[in-house]
Design an enzyme around this catalytic site. Structure first.
Site, short mmCIF file in Angstrom:
data_model
loop_
_atom_site.label_atom_id
_atom_site.label_comp_id
_atom_site.label_asym_id
_atom_site.label_seq_id
_atom_site.Cartn_x
_atom_site.Cartn_y
_atom_site.Cartn_z
N LYS A 121 20.97 69.63 24.11
CA LYS A 121 20.96 69.10 25.50
C LYS A 121 20.07 68.02 25.45
CE LYS A 121 19.07 70.15 30.06
NZ LYS A 121 18.30 71.23 30.74
N PRO A 125 5.61 75.11 30.08
CA PRO A 125 5.41 75.00 28.76
C PRO A 125 7.24 74.64 28.23
CG PRO A 125 5.06 77.23 29.58
CD PRO A 125 5.33 76.00 30.93
N PHE A 129 18.14 75.95 32.46
CA PHE A 129 17.22 76.24 33.41
C PHE A 129 17.98 75.78 34.89
CE2 PHE A 129 15.10 72.43 35.24
CZ PHE A 129 14.79 71.61 33.77
N GLY A 130 17.47 75.97 36.06
CA GLY A 130 17.90 75.24 37.14
C GLY A 130 19.51 75.22 37.42
N TYR A 131 20.04 74.24 37.65
CA TYR A 131 21.61 73.99 37.85
C TYR A 131 22.40 73.83 36.53
CZ TYR A 131 19.88 72.63 42.41
OH TYR A 131 19.26 72.65 43.67
N ASP A 132 21.75 73.74 35.40
CA ASP A 132 22.37 73.71 34.13
C ASP A 132 23.86 74.60 34.15
OD1 ASP A 132 20.81 72.00 32.93
OD2 ASP A 132 19.78 73.37 31.84
N ASP A 186 10.13 62.62 37.13
CA ASP A 186 10.75 63.51 38.58
C ASP A 186 12.36 63.55 38.20
OD1 ASP A 186 10.16 64.78 40.95
OD2 ASP A 186 11.37 63.19 41.88
N HIS A 230 19.65 63.73 30.88
CA HIS A 230 18.83 62.76 31.63
C HIS A 230 17.60 62.64 31.20
CE1 HIS A 230 18.63 66.67 33.10
NE2 HIS A 230 17.75 66.27 34.02
N ARG A 231 16.75 63.65 30.99
CA ARG A 231 15.42 63.95 30.40
C ARG A 231 15.34 63.23 29.11
NH1 ARG A 231 14.75 68.32 31.53
NH2 ARG A 231 14.33 68.16 33.83
#
Ligand code: IMP
Length: 201
Positions: free
Chosen positions: A175, A12, A152-155, A71, A180-181
């Protein structure tokens, strides 16, 4: 009339981010939650592009909807571009552990930090055909101490030098303007606005 476009995700948070970026494009967004359950494909591609293409084709064929898949991952220059396509599962699922591992590998290689980039590849498929692709990147640096609580993740360890902040110190909208996204989906939005027929079944 708007055409339907399946965003091949059940996440989500990701959907919210993507819906924000695609706002105003002439499509109605669907998610996997709008479709009968489909098993996940194996993401065994060697590149972000391979994985995005295989997921887009897989979901387009399984559901009959024009499908967008992405991806993404982190490439750290001093680690020969690891973790790359393995970003999600690299050295366990726990991010603090991944961050410590990165520092340990830096010490082994005699560096204190590194240039890094996030990459996001998106592919759009109509049944078995890829009809649109785009790739977005953001260049930054890995910092030793995680900073920030957003994202999230490596942020938290990814410093974006033009802002002097990590991605975890930016809000969602900020952001998306540099990520990238954000860049890859902004290219899709532009394409949809100029080629509305893309989403015709
Ligand atoms: P996915 O292909 O978008 O699911 O991303 C795979 C993995 O790459 C995620 O599980 C994260 O570890 C990492 N990743 C991708 N994009 C980002 C981001 O924007 N911030 C932090 N980590 C990310």
């Amino acid at each position: 009339m708007n055409h339907e476009l399946l965003i091949a995700t059940t996440n989500p948070g990701k959907l919210k981010e993507i819906a924000g970026i695609l706002a105003g494009a002439p499509v109605t967004l669907l998610t996997l939650n709008d479709c009968p359950p489909v098993a996940k494909p194996e993401e065994n591609g060697a590149t972000f592009a391979d994985n995005a293409r295989l997921k887009a084709r897989y979901y387009a064929e399984a559901t009959g909807f024009i499908s967008v898949a992405d991806d993404s991952g982190l490439e750290i220059a001093a680690l020969d571009n690891a973790p790359g396509v393995h970003s999600a599962r690299w050295r366990g699922f726990d991010y603090p552990m991944k961050f410590r591992k990165i520092q340990e590998l830096f010490r082994e290689r005699g560096v204190t930090g590194s240039a890094a980039r996030f990459v996001c590849h998106i592919a759009v498929a109509r049944l078995n055909s890829i009809v649109f692709e785009a790739e977005g990147t953001i260049e930054g640096e890995i910092v030793a101490e995680p900073r920030g609580t957003n994202g999230f993740g490596y942020d938290p360890i990814f410093l974006y030098p033009p802002f002097g902040r990590t991605l975890a110190e930016l809000d969602h909208a900020e952001k998306s303007t540099v990520s990238h996204r954000g860049k890859a989906f902004a290219a899709l939005r532009t394409y949809l606005l100029t080629n509305p027929a893309l989403a015709e079944r």
